[in-house]
Enzyme design. Structure first.
Site, PDB file in Angstrom:
ATOM      1  N   TYR A 164     -13.757  30.783  51.662  1.00  0.00           N
ATOM      2  CA  TYR A 164     -15.050  30.491  52.266  1.00  0.00           C
ATOM      3  C   TYR A 164     -15.993  31.518  51.679  1.00  0.00           C
ATOM      4  O   TYR A 164     -15.665  32.713  51.653  1.00  0.00           O
ATOM      5  CB  TYR A 164     -15.021  30.715  53.779  1.00  0.00           C
ATOM      6  CG  TYR A 164     -14.439  29.595  54.606  1.00  0.00           C
ATOM      7  CD1 TYR A 164     -14.911  28.295  54.490  1.00  0.00           C
ATOM      8  CD2 TYR A 164     -13.456  29.865  55.545  1.00  0.00           C
ATOM      9  CE1 TYR A 164     -14.402  27.277  55.293  1.00  0.00           C
ATOM     10  CE2 TYR A 164     -12.944  28.850  56.356  1.00  0.00           C
ATOM     11  CZ  TYR A 164     -13.418  27.565  56.218  1.00  0.00           C
ATOM     12  OH  TYR A 164     -12.917  26.561  57.008  1.00  0.00           O
ATOM     13  N   THR A 190     -13.610  25.902  49.715  1.00  0.00           N
ATOM     14  CA  THR A 190     -13.963  24.912  50.749  1.00  0.00           C
ATOM     15  C   THR A 190     -15.478  24.787  50.877  1.00  0.00           C
ATOM     16  O   THR A 190     -16.174  25.787  51.066  1.00  0.00           O
ATOM     17  CB  THR A 190     -13.341  25.305  52.104  1.00  0.00           C
ATOM     18  OG1 THR A 190     -11.924  25.326  51.946  1.00  0.00           O
ATOM     19  CG2 THR A 190     -13.710  24.314  53.196  1.00  0.00           C
TER      20      THR A 190
HETATM   21  C1  LIG Z   1      -6.105  24.651  63.107  1.00  0.00           C
HETATM   22  C2  LIG Z   1      -6.739  24.348  61.791  1.00  0.00           C
HETATM   23  C3  LIG Z   1      -7.412  25.343  61.108  1.00  0.00           C
HETATM   24  C4  LIG Z   1      -8.007  25.074  59.868  1.00  0.00           C
HETATM   25  N1  LIG Z   1      -8.599  26.084  59.165  1.00  0.00           N
HETATM   26  C5  LIG Z   1      -9.078  25.838  57.925  1.00  0.00           C
HETATM   27  C6  LIG Z   1      -9.615  26.902  57.136  1.00  0.00           C
HETATM   28  O1  LIG Z   1      -9.636  28.046  57.551  1.00  0.00           O
HETATM   29  N2  LIG Z   1     -10.090  26.590  55.901  1.00  0.00           N
HETATM   30  C7  LIG Z   1     -10.063  25.313  55.389  1.00  0.00           C
HETATM   31  O2  LIG Z   1     -10.501  25.088  54.264  1.00  0.00           O
HETATM   32  N3  LIG Z   1      -9.545  24.301  56.115  1.00  0.00           N
HETATM   33  C8  LIG Z   1      -9.050  24.540  57.356  1.00  0.00           C
HETATM   34  N4  LIG Z   1      -8.509  23.513  58.074  1.00  0.00           N
HETATM   35  C9  LIG Z   1      -8.439  22.163  57.479  1.00  0.00           C
HETATM   36  C10 LIG Z   1      -7.122  21.986  56.718  1.00  0.00           C
HETATM   37  O3  LIG Z   1      -7.092  22.767  55.578  1.00  0.00           O
HETATM   38  C11 LIG Z   1      -6.929  20.519  56.311  1.00  0.00           C
HETATM   39  O4  LIG Z   1      -8.043  20.094  55.578  1.00  0.00           O
HETATM   40  C12 LIG Z   1      -6.714  19.602  57.515  1.00  0.00           C
HETATM   41  O5  LIG Z   1      -5.913  20.231  58.479  1.00  0.00           O
HETATM   42  C13 LIG Z   1      -6.060  18.319  57.074  1.00  0.00           C
HETATM   43  O6  LIG Z   1      -5.920  17.444  58.144  1.00  0.00           O
HETATM   44  P1  LIG Z   1      -4.567  17.300  59.013  1.00  0.00           P
HETATM   45  O7  LIG Z   1      -4.540  18.470  59.943  1.00  0.00           O
HETATM   46  O8  LIG Z   1      -4.756  16.019  59.725  1.00  0.00           O
HETATM   47  O9  LIG Z   1      -3.410  17.318  58.062  1.00  0.00           O
HETATM   48  C14 LIG Z   1      -7.937  23.772  59.326  1.00  0.00           C
HETATM   49  C15 LIG Z   1      -7.260  22.768  60.025  1.00  0.00           C
HETATM   50  C16 LIG Z   1      -6.663  23.045  61.251  1.00  0.00           C
HETATM   51  C17 LIG Z   1      -5.919  21.940  61.968  1.00  0.00           C
END
Ligand SMILES: Cc1cc2nc3c(=O)[nH]c(=O)nc-3n(C[C@H](O)[C@H](O)[C@H](O)COP(=O)(O)O)c2cc1C
Length: 423
Positions: A164, A190
Site C-alpha cells: 500500500y 494494491t
Molecule cells: C481479512 C482480510 C484482510 C485483507 N487485507 C488486505 C490487505 O491488507 N491488502 C490487500 O491488498 N488485500 C487485502 N485483502 C483482500 C485479499 O487480498 C483478497 O483480494 C480477497 O480476500 C480475495 O477474496 P476472498 O477472500 O473471497 O478470497 C484482505 C482480505 C481479507 C478477507
C-alpha cells in the site's frame, strides 16, 4: 405368486468382529475438528465457533451491503462445466509456472491485514503452510508479522509482498527495500484502496485496532477461552510495519494510505523493486489493457474480496473479456469469492494465469492455526484434482474456455436490451 423365502442363519462371530472394528477416536480435538471439515464452508463454521465475533466478522465481512462478495460467490456457483468423456485423466498435474517461478497448485495465498487477530499463529502459519504445499504466500503491508519473520517461516518457498502506498512515501519505499533484501520475488501493488470501504460489521461490533474490551466482547469471550488465552499470552497484536492510533481498520487505512496515487507511481515502484511487479485490484478491461501496455509483469482482477467498492464488477465475469483483450501471454490473476477448487478450475479454463485465496485460508487459520491452513489447502487441492479428472483433463494447460459456461442472472442492461432486440 408366492413370496421368495429369505434364508436365515445364526450370526457368524467373525462377521460381527469385522463389523465392529471401530476407529480409535483421535484425542487431539483440533485434528478431530479439522478432519471432519470436508469443505471450506465447513472450516468457516468451525472458525465461527472458535473465534470472537469481532475478529470473525472482520474476516468474513465485506463493505456496505456486501453485494460484491455475494455476487462474486454466486458467479462461481453459476459455472456450468462441460466434461470431455472417455478421456482418461488418471493422474493430474496441478503444477504451473507463474511470474518466473513454480507453484504446485494454481493458487496462492492473498495478502490479508491483521492476520494474527484471527489466530495467534497468523502469517507464520500461512507462510509455512504455503511453503510446505509449494505455493506462494503474500504478506500484507498491514501484516502483523515482520517481513523477516515471514522469510524465516518460509525460507525455501516463494514469498510475495503486498504494497500500500502510504502518505509517508518513505515508509512504503522502506518496506519495498526490506522485502527485496529478504528475497521476496514478487510485489503486489494494491490500487483499489484510495479510501477504506465501509465495513459496517466492524463499526457495529465496535471493533478497533488495538482491540478494546467492552461488555459485549467480554460476554462473547466466555465460550471461546482458548482464543483469549492465546491472545493474552503471545506478543502484543500490532502491525509489523505501522503504528496504529486506535479506531477501526477503515480509520487506520484512511489515515495511512495516500489517496493521490496514480499511474505515475508505477514508475517509481518499478525502479525500486528488482522482482516481478503486479498490480492488484484491476476492475475494468481498459485499466487491464493500459497496465499490460505499461509493462507490468501481471495484474490481479480483484475487488478486494468485496471489501472496498460495493457493487464493483465481479472479477470472474471480467476475466474472459480481459484475457481476450490482453492475450493469453499476459499474466492475469483473479481473486474474490473463491470457496471451492472448482472455482479455481473454472478460472484457469477461462484464461486465468493464477488465482489467489483470502478468506478460504483464513477460515482454516481460525479453525486450527497452521494445521487449519494445511487443511484448507488440502481441501482445495482435492477439489481441483477431482474436478479436473471429472472433466477429463490431466494438465492445467488442457483446461479450455469450452469447458466452462458462465450462466448469469446479472446481465448489464445494455446487453439485456440488445439480447431482447435480437430475439
Ligand atoms: C481479512 C482480510 C484482510 C485483507 N487485507 C488486505 C490487505 O491488507 N491488502 C490487500 O491488498 N488485500 C487485502 N485483502 C483482500 C485479499 O487480498 C483478497 O483480494 C480477497 O480476500 C480475495 O477474496 P476472498 O477472500 O473471497 O478470497 C484482505 C482480505 C481479507 C478477507
Amino acid at each position: 405368486m408366492t413370496e421368495p423365502i429369505t434364508r436365515r442363519q445364526l450370526p457368524v462371530p467373525a462377521d460381527l468382529r469385522e463389523l465392529m472394528r471401530f476407529k480409535r477416536p483421535d484425542l487431539n480435538a483440533t485434528r478431530r475438528r479439522l478432519a471432519s471439515a470436508l469443505t471450506i464452508a465447513d472450516l468457516r463454521a468451525v472458525a465461527q465457533r472458535r473465534t470472537p465475533k469481532a475478529a470473525f466478522d472482520y474476516t468474513d465481512g465485506a463493505a456496505e451491503g456486501e453485494l460484491s462478495l455475494a455476487r462474486a460467490r454466486r458467479a462461481f456457483e453459476e459455472v456450468e462445466f462441460h466434461p470431455s468423456i472417455l478421456r482418461p485423466a488418471e493422474h493430474v498435474d496441478t503444477s504451473l509456472s507463474v511470474l518466473g517461478g513454480a507453484s504446485a497448485l494454481p493458487f496462492g495465498i492473498a495478502p490479508t491485514g491483521f492476520t494474527r487477530l484471527m489466530h495467534t499463529a497468523g502469517e507464520r502459519a500461512g507462510a509455512s503452510a504455503a511453503g510446505a504445499a509449494g505455493i506462494p504466500f503474500t504478506l500484507s503491508t498491514l501484516g502483523t508479522t515482520s517481513i523477516e519473520d515471514v522469510e524465516a517461516a518460509n525460507p525455501r518457498g516463494r514469498n510475495w509482498f503486498q504494497l500500500y502506498v502510504m502518505r509517508d512515501r518513505e515508509i512504503s519505499y522502506g518496506l519495498v527495500r526490506r522485502a527485496a533484501a529478504a528475497g521476496f520475488d514478487t510485489l503486489l501493488f494494491t490500487v483499489d484502496t484510495p479510501v477504506a470501504g465501509a465495513r459496517l460489521r466492524d463499526k457495529r461490533n465496535g471493533f478497533s485496532i488495538p482491540p478494546q474490551l467492552t461488555l459485549g466482547t467480554v460476554l462473547n469471550a466466555l465460550p471461546r477461552p482458548w482464543w483469549w488465552f492465546d491472545f493474552l499470552t503471545t506478543p502484543k497484536l500490532e502491525f509489523a510495519s505501522l503504528t496504529s492510533t486506535g479506531g477501526t481498520v477503515g480509520d487506520l487505512l484512511d489515515a495511512a494510505m495516500d489517496p493521490t496515487i496514480s499511474y505515475d507511481d508505477l514508475g517509481v515502484i518499478r525502479d525500486l523493486w528488482p522482482g516481478k511487479l503486479v498490480v492488484k485490484g484491476v476492475q475494468t478491461v481498459g485499466d487491464a489493457v493500459r497496465l499490460i501496455e505499461a509493462g507490468v509483469d501481471g495484474i490481479v482482477l480483484s475487488n478486494h474480496g468485496g471489501r472496498q467498492l460495493d457493487r464493483a464488477p465481479v472479477p470472474f465475469h471480467l476475466l474472459p473479456r480481459v484475457v481476450r483483450e490482453v492475450g493469453r501471454d499476459a499474466t492475469v490473476m483473479v481473486d474474490t469469492g473463491i470457496m471451492h477448487g472448482a472455482d479455481i478450475v473454472a478460472s484457469m479454463a477461462l484464461g486465468a494465469s493464477f488465482t489467489l485465496i483470502g478468506r478460504a485460508y483464513l477460515y482454516g487459520l481460525m479453525a486450527g492455526g497452521r494445521a487449519g491452513v494445511d487443511r484448507a489447502i488440502a481441501i482445495l487441492r482435492d477439489e481441483i484434482e477431482r474436478t479436473m479428472r471429472l472433466l477429463g483433463v490431466s494438465t492445467l494447460a488442457g483446461l479450455e474456455p469450452s469447458h466452462v459456461t458462465q450462466l448469469t442472472r446479472l446481465v448489464p442492461v445494455s446487453d439485456a436490451v440488445r439480447t431482447a432486440a435480437e430475439r
